[in-house]
Design a protein around this motif. Structure first.
Motif, short mmCIF file in Angstrom:
data_model
loop_
_atom_site.label_atom_id
_atom_site.label_comp_id
_atom_site.label_asym_id
_atom_site.label_seq_id
_atom_site.Cartn_x
_atom_site.Cartn_y
_atom_site.Cartn_z
N SER A 126 0.65 -1.21 -0.03
CA SER A 126 0.11 0.17 0.04
C SER A 126 0.94 1.17 -0.02
O SER A 126 2.11 1.08 0.50
N SER A 127 0.15 2.22 -0.47
CA SER A 127 1.05 3.62 -0.21
C SER A 127 1.24 4.00 1.08
O SER A 127 0.22 3.51 1.98
N GLN A 128 1.85 5.07 1.58
CA GLN A 128 1.74 5.24 2.85
C GLN A 128 0.33 5.94 3.32
O GLN A 128 -0.31 6.70 2.68
N ALA A 129 -0.07 5.58 4.50
CA ALA A 129 -1.42 5.96 4.96
C ALA A 129 -1.45 7.57 4.85
O ALA A 129 -0.41 8.29 5.18
N GLU A 130 -2.82 8.02 4.61
CA GLU A 130 -2.78 9.49 4.38
C GLU A 130 -3.46 9.81 5.98
O GLU A 130 -4.11 9.09 6.52
N GLY A 131 -3.32 11.03 6.31
CA GLY A 131 -3.50 11.58 7.71
C GLY A 131 -2.93 12.94 7.84
O GLY A 131 -2.16 13.16 7.13
N PRO A 132 -3.19 13.17 9.09
CA PRO A 132 -2.68 14.42 9.71
C PRO A 132 -1.09 14.91 9.69
O PRO A 132 -0.75 15.65 9.58
N PHE A 133 -0.48 13.39 9.92
CA PHE A 133 1.03 13.48 9.68
C PHE A 133 1.33 13.19 8.34
O PHE A 133 2.77 13.03 8.25
N SER A 134 0.91 13.41 7.30
CA SER A 134 1.38 12.99 6.13
C SER A 134 2.35 13.99 5.59
O SER A 134 2.44 15.06 6.00
N GLY A 135 3.71 13.50 5.19
CA GLY A 135 4.66 14.28 4.61
C GLY A 135 5.60 14.75 5.96
O GLY A 135 6.51 15.51 5.44
N MET A 136 5.23 14.22 6.87
CA MET A 136 6.22 14.41 8.22
C MET A 136 7.03 13.18 8.50
O MET A 136 6.64 12.39 8.46
N VAL A 137 8.32 13.54 8.75
CA VAL A 137 9.12 12.63 9.36
C VAL A 137 9.45 12.81 10.78
O VAL A 137 10.05 13.87 11.08
N PHE A 138 9.38 11.60 11.61
CA PHE A 138 9.54 11.58 12.90
C PHE A 138 10.81 10.80 13.27
O PHE A 138 10.90 9.75 12.64
N CYS A 139 11.35 11.22 14.57
CA CYS A 139 12.55 10.44 14.96
C CYS A 139 12.31 10.40 16.51
O CYS A 139 12.36 11.72 17.01
N LEU A 153 -1.12 7.44 11.20
CA LEU A 153 -1.81 8.89 10.88
C LEU A 153 -1.08 9.38 9.69
O LEU A 153 -1.33 10.71 9.49
N GLY A 154 -0.26 8.72 8.83
CA GLY A 154 0.48 9.02 7.71
C GLY A 154 1.89 9.55 7.97
O GLY A 154 2.21 9.89 6.90
N GLY A 155 2.47 9.61 9.16
CA GLY A 155 3.65 9.90 9.05
C GLY A 155 4.60 8.98 9.01
O GLY A 155 4.45 7.67 8.82
N THR A 156 5.96 9.39 8.65
CA THR A 156 7.05 8.41 8.53
C THR A 156 7.97 8.47 9.58
O THR A 156 8.38 9.48 10.00
N MET A 157 8.54 7.21 10.05
CA MET A 157 9.37 7.07 11.20
C MET A 157 10.77 7.07 10.48
O MET A 157 11.09 6.42 9.26
N SER A 158 11.74 7.55 11.15
CA SER A 158 13.10 7.50 10.84
C SER A 158 14.00 6.85 11.96
O SER A 158 13.75 7.33 13.26
N ALA A 159 14.85 6.29 11.83
CA ALA A 159 15.69 5.62 12.90
C ALA A 159 16.70 6.45 13.36
O ALA A 159 17.28 6.49 14.43
N SER A 160 17.04 7.63 12.39
CA SER A 160 18.10 8.63 13.07
C SER A 160 17.78 9.90 12.53
O SER A 160 16.84 10.08 11.55
N VAL A 161 18.34 11.04 13.11
CA VAL A 161 17.96 12.31 12.98
C VAL A 161 18.67 12.68 11.16
O VAL A 161 19.83 12.47 11.06
N THR A 162 17.85 13.20 10.67
CA THR A 162 18.67 13.61 9.18
C THR A 162 17.99 14.99 8.79
O THR A 162 17.08 15.37 9.35
N LYS A 163 18.44 15.52 7.78
CA LYS A 163 17.79 16.65 7.34
C LYS A 163 16.20 16.47 6.58
O LYS A 163 15.58 17.60 6.92
N ALA A 164 16.10 15.34 6.50
CA ALA A 164 14.43 15.26 6.48
C ALA A 164 13.67 15.14 7.50
O ALA A 164 12.37 15.37 7.21
N THR A 165 14.07 14.97 8.60
CA THR A 165 13.60 14.72 9.95
C THR A 165 12.64 16.21 10.27
O THR A 165 13.36 17.19 10.28
N THR A 166 11.30 16.20 10.41
CA THR A 166 10.53 17.13 10.61
C THR A 166 10.05 17.43 12.01
O THR A 166 9.77 18.50 12.60
N HIS A 167 10.14 16.20 12.77
CA HIS A 167 9.74 16.14 14.18
C HIS A 167 10.71 15.33 14.84
O HIS A 167 10.76 14.04 14.70
N LEU A 168 11.31 15.82 16.09
CA LEU A 168 12.25 15.15 16.67
C LEU A 168 11.44 14.90 18.18
O LEU A 168 11.07 15.74 18.66
#
Length: 168
Positions: A126-139, A153-168
């Motif tokens: 499936s494509s990434q879930a749509e929701g209020p966190f769509s387009g956001m990258v969390f670490c 909720l549509g967000g993406t998880m990252s294992a480490s902080v990168t420049k793509a991270t939007t929420h830490l």
């Protein structure tokens, strides 16, 4: 232990065989409970029918490739078919993908192609879930437990902080 017994007794040869498991035949193996198999099978089918591409790639165990690496290449290679046709020079120019990861990704997709194609008979990517966190990258650092809720909720998880991270 059950998986090992199924493998050792030739009931399954890989993880895709779990989707066509003959529970009656498998429960004939000493120490394998039919009730446990039925519950496990039901859970497997329900939880695995529809997964995101990063989770799917992680599940086939390609050396050094997990959800994070897959998410990094998805803007360039958004589908499973695209991943089979990755170009090394293009990969190494993607932020966060170095030479060894690029090599491992390409070799891993090639070596796991038969298993992937077999799994795709039972699993929908499936494509990434749509929701209020769509387009956001969390670490999350030092805290675990909310990853599945963020993805739901549509967000993406990252294992480490990168420049793509939007929420830490």
């Amino acid at each position: 232990k059950i998986i090992d017994k199924l493998l050792d007794n030739g009931i399954i040869s890989d993880c895709a065989d779990l989707f066509t498991l003959d529970i009656d035949k498998a429960s004939e193996i000493e120490g394998v409970s039919k009730v446990v198999l039925q519950k496990s099978y039901k859970d497997l089918v329900q939880k695995s029918q529809k997964v995101t591409l990063p989770k799917f790639i992680k599940s086939v165990s390609i050396k050094h490739i997990g959800e994070s690496a897959t998410e990094k290449v998805m803007p360039t290679y958004p589908t499973i078919n695209d991943l089979f046709n990755m170009d090394y020079n293009t990969l190494i120019n993607i932020d966060g993908i170095g030479e060894s990861i690029a090599s491992d990704f390409i070799m891993g997709m090639n070596s796991k192609k038969d298993l992937i194609m077999k799994l795709l008979r039972f699993i929908t990517i499936s494509s990434q879930a749509e929701g209020p966190f769509s387009g956001m990258v969390f670490c999350f650092t030092g805290f675990r437990g909310l990853e599945s809720k963020v993805e739901e909720l549509g967000g993406t998880m990252s294992a480490s902080v990168t420049k793509a991270t939007t929420h830490l």
